[in-house]
Design an enzyme around this catalytic site. Structure first.
Site, PDB file in Angstrom:
ATOM      1  CG  ASN A   7      -1.789   1.090   0.959  1.00 25.16           C
ATOM      2  OD1 ASN A   7      -1.905   2.083   0.766  1.00 25.16           O
ATOM      3  ND2 ASN A   7      -2.554   1.743   2.377  1.00 25.16           N
ATOM      4  CE  LYS A  22      -0.426   3.235   4.708  1.00 20.83           C
ATOM      5  NZ  LYS A  22      -0.085   3.581   6.254  1.00 20.83           N
ATOM      6  CD  GLU A  38      -2.976   5.544   6.597  1.00 24.73           C
ATOM      7  OE1 GLU A  38      -3.432   5.464   5.241  1.00 24.73           O
ATOM      8  OE2 GLU A  38      -2.226   4.409   7.670  1.00 24.73           O
ATOM      9  N   GLY A  58       2.376   2.327  10.512  1.00 21.76           N
ATOM     10  CA  GLY A  58       3.116   3.548  10.578  1.00 21.76           C
ATOM     11  C   GLY A  58       3.963   4.017  11.793  1.00 21.76           C
ATOM     12  CB  SER A 113       5.574  -1.828  11.611  1.00 17.10           C
ATOM     13  OG  SER A 113       4.957  -0.391  12.390  1.00 17.10           O
TER      14      SER A 113
HETATM   15  P1  13P Z   1       3.160   0.412   7.499  1.00 17.14           P
HETATM   16  O1  13P Z   1       3.735  -0.863   6.955  1.00 17.14           O
HETATM   17  O2  13P Z   1       3.939   1.506   7.167  1.00 17.14           O
HETATM   18  O3  13P Z   1       3.317   0.585   8.913  1.00 17.14           O
HETATM   19  O4  13P Z   1       1.729   0.742   7.237  1.00 17.14           O
HETATM   20  C1  13P Z   1       0.680  -0.021   7.345  1.00 17.14           C
HETATM   21  C2  13P Z   1      -0.448  -0.297   5.956  1.00 17.14           C
HETATM   22  O5  13P Z   1      -1.253   0.497   6.872  1.00 17.14           O
HETATM   23  C3  13P Z   1      -0.510  -0.570   5.244  1.00 17.14           C
HETATM   24  O6  13P Z   1      -1.874  -0.901   4.365  1.00 17.14           O
END
Ligand code: 13P
Length: 248
Positions: free
Chosen positions: A12, A14, A97, A171, A211
């Protein structure tokens, strides 16, 4: 590993990346060994066609969100019909999110899941508890309620991959331990057995997000009910190839 469920790794991105950065990611993905893993990456909407056009067919592409109707006066939204038109087969729905930054409810997420499935998309519904909910001991209740809302909108579970993403791990660098992930995944599988069917419980992939990195993915992937990952930050880096092969 006793599971017959194929390992699944989603990336992802984002709201990250530009053409230059995506070119590097695409080059790595086209070289990656995806033989034992279903790999799906979700670039920002603006780059869906760009990425789909440059990626090998062995990697699928997902939207990070889609709306609940085909078209109309919904400024800023993207419909599953449009995704299908672009050759995009997957959508992530109900990401934390979307839920917590943009205020999406279980009800709206359910409607989006239903419509995306109707249009033939594969979906990755996301669930997970917040830190205060974990600390308050309500994790199982929270994820069960999220699952119930998903379930009432799914009639073909072969098109669904559930992503368990504890909000406190997203995150933050604070990854769930393999035992914490396994405990919730096992409970989710039990929930599917009790509320859908044994067959769906056995066949549905439940992936972990929060993470995930090259450093922690192998231990997580050893857990019997962790069928893969939804990766945020690390999916933008070369280590994503190691995560794809966490179980190989
Ligand atoms: P991170 O791997 O950056 O923690 O994000 C996880 C996430 O939200 C994947 O959709």
């Amino acid at each position: 590993m006793s599971s017959t469920r194929k390992f699944f790794v989603g990336g992802n991105f984002k709201m990250n990346g530009d053409k230059k950065m995506l070119d590097v990611i695409i080059e790595n993905l086209n070289k990656a060994n995806c033989a034992n893993t279903d790999v799906v990456v979700a670039p920002p909407t603006a780059y869906l066609s760009y990425v789909r056009g440059k990626l090998d067919g062995k990697v699928s592409v997902a939207a990070q969100n889609s709306y609940k109707v085909a078209k109309g006066a919904f400024t800023g939204e993207t419909s599953p019909d449009m995704l299908v038109d672009l050759g995009i087969n997957w959508a992530i729905l109900g990401h934390s999110e979307r839920r917590h930054v943009f205020g999406e409810s279980d009800a709206l997420i359910g409607e989006k899941i239903k419509y995306a499935l109707e249009r033939g998309l594969y979906v990755i519904p996301c669930i997970g508890e917040k830190l205060d909910q974990r600390e308050g001991g309500t994790t199982l209740q929270v994820v069960s309620e999220q699952m119930a809302s998903i379930k009432s909108n799914v009639n073909d579970w072969s098109k669904v991959v559930i992503a368990y993403e504890p909000v406190w791990a997203i995150g933050t660098g604070k990854v769930a331990t393999p035992e914490q992930a396994q405990e919730v995944h096992l409970q989710l599988r039990k929930w599917l057995a009790d509320n859908v069917s044994d067959a769906v419980s056995k066949s549905t992939r439940i992936i972990y997000g929060g993470s995930v990195s090259a450093g922690n993915c192998k231990e997580l992937a050893k857990q019997p009910d962790v069928d893969g990952f939804l990766v945020g930050g690390a999916s933008l880096k070369p280590e994503f190839s190691d995560i794809i092969n966490a179980r190989s």
